[in-house]
Design a protein around this motif. Sequence first.
Motif, PDB file in Angstrom:
ATOM      1  N   UNK A  64     138.899   4.499 119.542  1.00  9.81           N
ATOM      2  CA  UNK A  64     139.968   4.165 118.608  1.00  9.81           C
ATOM      3  C   UNK A  64     141.341   4.595 119.136  1.00  9.81           C
ATOM      4  N   UNK A  65     141.417   5.753 119.806  1.00  7.46           N
ATOM      5  CA  UNK A  65     142.706   6.187 120.351  1.00  7.46           C
ATOM      6  C   UNK A  65     143.029   5.417 121.626  1.00  7.46           C
ATOM      7  N   UNK A  66     142.011   5.089 122.406  1.00  5.18           N
ATOM      8  CA  UNK A  66     142.223   4.227 123.568  1.00  5.18           C
ATOM      9  C   UNK A  66     142.870   2.917 123.124  1.00  5.18           C
ATOM     10  N   UNK A  67     142.325   2.337 122.065  1.00 10.17           N
ATOM     11  CA  UNK A  67     142.858   1.069 121.555  1.00 10.17           C
ATOM     12  C   UNK A  67     144.282   1.242 121.032  1.00 10.17           C
ATOM     13  N   UNK A  68     144.571   2.381 120.414  1.00  9.98           N
ATOM     14  CA  UNK A  68     145.931   2.620 119.919  1.00  9.98           C
ATOM     15  C   UNK A  68     146.921   2.669 121.084  1.00  9.98           C
ATOM     16  N   UNK A  69     146.568   3.367 122.159  1.00  9.62           N
ATOM     17  CA  UNK A  69     147.436   3.428 123.327  1.00  9.62           C
ATOM     18  C   UNK A  69     147.615   2.046 123.946  1.00  9.62           C
ATOM     19  N   UNK A  70     146.537   1.286 123.984  1.00 12.78           N
ATOM     20  CA  UNK A  70     146.628  -0.087 124.504  1.00 12.78           C
ATOM     21  C   UNK A  70     147.603  -0.917 123.662  1.00 12.78           C
ATOM     22  N   UNK A  71     147.550  -0.729 122.356  1.00 14.17           N
ATOM     23  CA  UNK A  71     148.462  -1.442 121.472  1.00 14.17           C
ATOM     24  C   UNK A  71     149.914  -1.072 121.696  1.00 14.17           C
ATOM     25  N   UNK A  72     150.163   0.109 122.274  1.00 16.33           N
ATOM     26  CA  UNK A  72     151.522   0.532 122.610  1.00 16.33           C
ATOM     27  C   UNK A  72     151.969  -0.001 123.967  1.00 16.33           C
ATOM     28  N   UNK A  73     151.064  -0.699 124.648  1.00 13.50           N
ATOM     29  CA  UNK A  73     151.405  -1.260 125.946  1.00 13.50           C
ATOM     30  C   UNK A  73     150.882  -0.484 127.130  1.00 13.50           C
ATOM     31  N   UNK A  74     150.098   0.582 126.890  1.00 18.30           N
ATOM     32  CA  UNK A  74     149.587   1.393 127.990  1.00 18.30           C
ATOM     33  C   UNK A  74     148.468   0.665 128.733  1.00 18.30           C
ATOM     34  N   UNK A  75     148.432   0.835 130.045  1.00 20.43           N
ATOM     35  CA  UNK A  75     147.318   0.393 130.879  1.00 20.43           C
ATOM     36  C   UNK A  75     146.280   1.510 130.826  1.00 20.43           C
ATOM     37  N   UNK A  76     145.345   1.421 129.889  1.00 16.69           N
ATOM     38  CA  UNK A  76     144.489   2.553 129.551  1.00 16.69           C
ATOM     39  C   UNK A  76     143.023   2.156 129.585  1.00 16.69           C
ATOM     40  N   UNK A  77     142.180   3.108 129.950  1.00 21.30           N
ATOM     41  CA  UNK A  77     140.734   2.937 129.866  1.00 21.30           C
ATOM     42  C   UNK A  77     140.129   4.231 129.356  1.00 21.30           C
ATOM     43  N   UNK A  78     138.889   4.155 128.863  1.00 19.42           N
ATOM     44  CA  UNK A  78     138.231   5.309 128.271  1.00 19.42           C
ATOM     45  C   UNK A  78     137.076   5.818 129.105  1.00 19.42           C
ATOM     46  N   UNK A  79     136.863   7.128 129.027  1.00 20.84           N
ATOM     47  CA  UNK A  79     135.732   7.793 129.682  1.00 20.84           C
ATOM     48  C   UNK A  79     135.072   8.690 128.645  1.00 20.84           C
ATOM     49  N   UNK A  80     133.753   8.631 128.548  1.00 19.77           N
ATOM     50  CA  UNK A  80     133.060   9.497 127.606  1.00 19.77           C
ATOM     51  C   UNK A  80     131.681   9.858 128.143  1.00 19.77           C
ATOM     52  N   UNK A  81     131.181  10.981 127.643  1.00 18.52           N
ATOM     53  CA  UNK A  81     129.886  11.511 128.044  1.00 18.52           C
ATOM     54  C   UNK A  81     128.729  10.803 127.358  1.00 18.52           C
ATOM     55  N   UNK A  82     128.969  10.266 126.163  1.00 20.58           N
ATOM     56  CA  UNK A  82     127.906   9.779 125.291  1.00 20.58           C
ATOM     57  C   UNK A  82     127.722   8.270 125.375  1.00 20.58           C
ATOM     58  N   UNK A  83     126.574   7.789 125.825  1.00 21.29           N
ATOM     59  CA  UNK A  83     126.318   6.345 125.821  1.00 21.29           C
ATOM     60  C   UNK A  83     126.391   5.741 124.422  1.00 21.29           C
ATOM     61  N   UNK A  84     125.981   6.497 123.408  1.00 21.88           N
ATOM     62  CA  UNK A  84     126.045   5.989 122.043  1.00 21.88           C
ATOM     63  C   UNK A  84     127.462   5.755 121.575  1.00 21.88           C
ATOM     64  N   UNK A  85     128.354   6.675 121.890  1.00 17.11           N
ATOM     65  CA  UNK A  85     129.758   6.498 121.522  1.00 17.11           C
ATOM     66  C   UNK A  85     130.386   5.359 122.322  1.00 17.11           C
ATOM     67  N   UNK A  86     130.026   5.244 123.593  1.00 17.18           N
ATOM     68  CA  UNK A  86     130.554   4.158 124.411  1.00 17.18           C
ATOM     69  C   UNK A  86     130.075   2.800 123.911  1.00 17.18           C
ATOM     70  N   UNK A  87     128.854   2.734 123.415  1.00 19.41           N
ATOM     71  CA  UNK A  87     128.359   1.470 122.851  1.00 19.41           C
ATOM     72  C   UNK A  87     129.205   1.052 121.656  1.00 19.41           C
ATOM     73  N   UNK A  88     129.579   2.018 120.823  1.00 21.51           N
ATOM     74  CA  UNK A  88     130.462   1.723 119.702  1.00 21.51           C
ATOM     75  C   UNK A  88     131.821   1.234 120.203  1.00 21.51           C
ATOM     76  N   UNK A  89     132.367   1.907 121.212  1.00 21.34           N
ATOM     77  CA  UNK A  89     133.679   1.541 121.741  1.00 21.34           C
ATOM     78  C   UNK A  89     133.668   0.128 122.317  1.00 21.34           C
ATOM     79  N   UNK A  90     132.648  -0.181 123.096  1.00 23.95           N
ATOM     80  CA  UNK A  90     132.591  -1.508 123.730  1.00 23.95           C
ATOM     81  C   UNK A  90     132.381  -2.610 122.708  1.00 23.95           C
ATOM     82  N   UNK A  91     131.661  -2.296 121.638  1.00 21.30           N
ATOM     83  CA  UNK A  91     131.446  -3.283 120.589  1.00 21.30           C
ATOM     84  C   UNK A  91     132.730  -3.553 119.806  1.00 21.30           C
TER      85      UNK A  91
END
Length: 222
Positions: A64-91
Amino acid sequence: MTEPDFLHTTRTSYDAFAGFYAELFQDELNAKPLERHVLAAFAELAASDGGGRPVADVGCGTGRVTAYLHGLGADVFGIDLSPGMLAQARSRYPHLRFEEGSMLALDLPDDALGGLLAWYSVIHVPDERLPEVFAEFLRVLAPGGHLLLGFQVGEEALHLTEAGGHRVSLDFHRRRPEALAALLTGAGLELRATLLRERDGEGPFPEKTPQAYLMARKPAAG
């Protein structure tokens, strides 16, 4: 190499309640104007001083914060430890890039980033591993690149064994801003700003502690 216990318990805990977490905190930033402005200032500084390099949201969770930064124009990507959280992010944000990884050993070359955000993610790292984490942050930031930390303020760690009806084992390390500032400067980063916000016990996201935000910068070359 054997994985540290805290990485295993953090990953499995967030995997267990990723869907619950995503729904609970999806709209949190809408209720926090000060945090939105802190993130906006970070994005602007990373863009102006980062040499055109991307921003990494380390411990991005559901994105959600990655997406907020992207909405501000940032060239941003996310990194996380949890496959479950990443599945939510990618969805939820299929147009953004999310990678699995640990802040103890980021799969990034030296000087790769114009900015690094650790928004309530170093809170799960034990005290004795923080110098290692901050050294890794320094390594991947380009000269002039900016780091932003968000965390809860306090002296004691909170241990959770249940969240949203799921069994978990999570430690939330609450820390003093001056202690983290000393570790950042000890790692070779320049402290640029410290913001302490008092606890907000009302509204849709009541808090138990004050909150703090530290901005630091990797020294510019030359």
